[in-house]
Design an enzyme around this catalytic site. Structure first.
Site, PDB file in Angstrom:
ATOM      1  NE  ARG A   1      -4.002   2.014   1.036  1.00 38.65           N
ATOM      2  CZ  ARG A   1      -3.900   3.327   0.855  1.00 38.65           C
ATOM      3  NH1 ARG A   1      -2.914   3.822   0.158  1.00 38.65           N
ATOM      4  NH2 ARG A   1      -4.814   4.119   1.357  1.00 38.65           N
TER       5      ARG A   1
ATOM      6  CE1 TYR B   1     -19.452   4.879   3.204  1.00 43.73           C
ATOM      7  CE2 TYR B   1     -20.602   2.786   2.977  1.00 43.73           C
ATOM      8  CZ  TYR B   1     -19.701   3.599   3.643  1.00 43.73           C
ATOM      9  OH  TYR B   1     -19.055   3.134   4.751  1.00 43.73           O
TER      10      TYR B   1
END
Ligand code: CP3
Length: 343
Positions: A38, A150
């Site tokens: 990441r 969302y």
């Protein structure tokens, strides 16, 4: 014929030699090897490169010895092919720059580009190849309510005011929106099954924000529709929610094969409330992974005791692994489930 896995047998409430175990968010920030991948890439970059998504999916499999892999992706990926601008902001979570607020916003949503999510199927194929049938791969989609919340709120929400305002004030528009979501989420789930997903988990993470009556009236018909359509693809469906203590029996009416329970209910009582008609998954508190081992063991054993060796229990948490979780405790839970559930 290849024998079905422990996980698939448990989804179908068939007897197993021991309880299968996997963890929601088993790939992610608590793993140093995930943080290493990441460091140089965004979450979306990892999701969209099948090779990287496959690598990250397999990290917890190699380290923990879990009985299923869950494909590394995000619930909100389908927002992009619908024409929404999705971002992940450090410390804030997902953000939609052009949220859905009006009738024209709903009408503008595209529903015919689900194929743009082909990178997720590609990643599932790679994971399957690398697993060489050792364990199954779980695919997933958002449930209509959680997904809608969302894209209406534009990100995380505490009170879901905009979402509920549309739900109560413009029910026809609400139904139109959830109908459009289904047109994307159902084929997307089916594409994951074609790629080799052995089950699909439907995440309704925020269903607990609804009263039982509102769930029944505004959400249940859409969730039931989605689950029925995924079931037709031929794999078991796991229905996940949190904070719905009062109404698991109603969630069960949505028709999934497995209900994922959180720690706010006792597993035996919730299972009894649904008349043992479905399998159950859960339900350790993710924060229990921060406890000293004897306390952690006590909680794991308590859950297994409540499941009582009845066919159809999949051991999991009640929600995802938290970022700072000690990896060795996660591994210890896998070993405890093996030790205490072997029949
Ligand atoms: O290992 C796995 O479980 C697979 C990967 C996975 C991700 N998201 C990757 C991710 C899964 C299953 C999801 C589902 C998801 N995404 C849900 C439903 C599950 C739940 O926890 O309720 C929801 C609500 C989302 C939306 C989302 N994505 C949020 C709210 C956040 C920010 C909160 C957080 O945990 O940081 C994300 C970001 C996200 N998705 C991360 C990961 C690993 C964070 C890590 C990162 O930034 O690298």
């Amino acid at each position: 014929m290849i024998a079905p896995s422990l996980f698939e047998l448990a989804c179908r409430r068939r007897p197993v030699a021991r309880t299968p175990v996997w963890f929601m968010r088993q790939a992610g920030r608590y793993l140093p090897e995930y943080r290493a991948v990441r460091r140089r890439r965004s979450l979306l970059q990892i999701c969209k490169q099948p090779d990287l998504a496959a690598e990250v999916t397999l990290q917890p499999v190699d380290r923990l010895g879990v009985d299923a892999a869950i494909i590394f992706a995000d619930l909100l990926l389908p927002a992009e092919p619908m024409g929404l601008r999705l971002e992940f902001v450090a410390g804030e979570g997902p953000l939609i720059r052009n949220p859905v607020r009006s009738r024209s916003d709903v009408e503008a949503l595209a529903t015919n580009h689900a194929a743009d999510l082909g990178y997720v199927g590609e990643a599932i194929r790679l994971v399957r190849r690398r697993l060489d049938r050792r364990i199954p791969v779980i695919g997933f989609v958002g449930a209509p309510f959680t997904f809608a919340s969302y894209i209406i709120e534009g990100g995380a929400s505490r009170h879901f005011v905009r979402t509920k305002r549309m739900m109560y004030g413009e029910p026809a528009l609400w139904n139109r929106l959830l109908g459009k979501l289904l047109k994307v989420l159902a084929p997307y789930a089916a594409s994951q099954v074609r790629a080799g997903a052995a089950a699909i988990q439907v995440f309704d993470s925020w269903a607990g924000a609804l009263s039982p009556g509102d769930y029944q009236r505004y959400v249940l018909p859409h969730s039931r529709d989605l689950i029925r359509r995924i079931g037709r693809a031929g794999v078991p469906v796991i229905h996940f929610s949190t904070g719905v203590g009062g109404y698991y029996a109603m969630l069960d009416q949505a028709g999934a094969d497995v209900l994922s329970l959180d720690w706010r209910v006792e597993l035996d009582k919730a299972w009894e409330a649904i008349g043992h008609r479905s399998a159950v998954q859960g339900n350790l508190d993710p924060a229990a992974l921060f406890a000293p081992l004897p306390e952690l063991r006590r909680q794991v054993v308590d859950i297994l005791r409540r499941a009582g060796g009845r066919p159809g229990h999949i051991f999991n948490l009640g929600h995802g692994i938290l970022p700072e979780t000690p990896v060795e405790n996660v591994k210890a839970v896998v070993e405890m489930v093996r030790e205490f559930s072997t029949r």
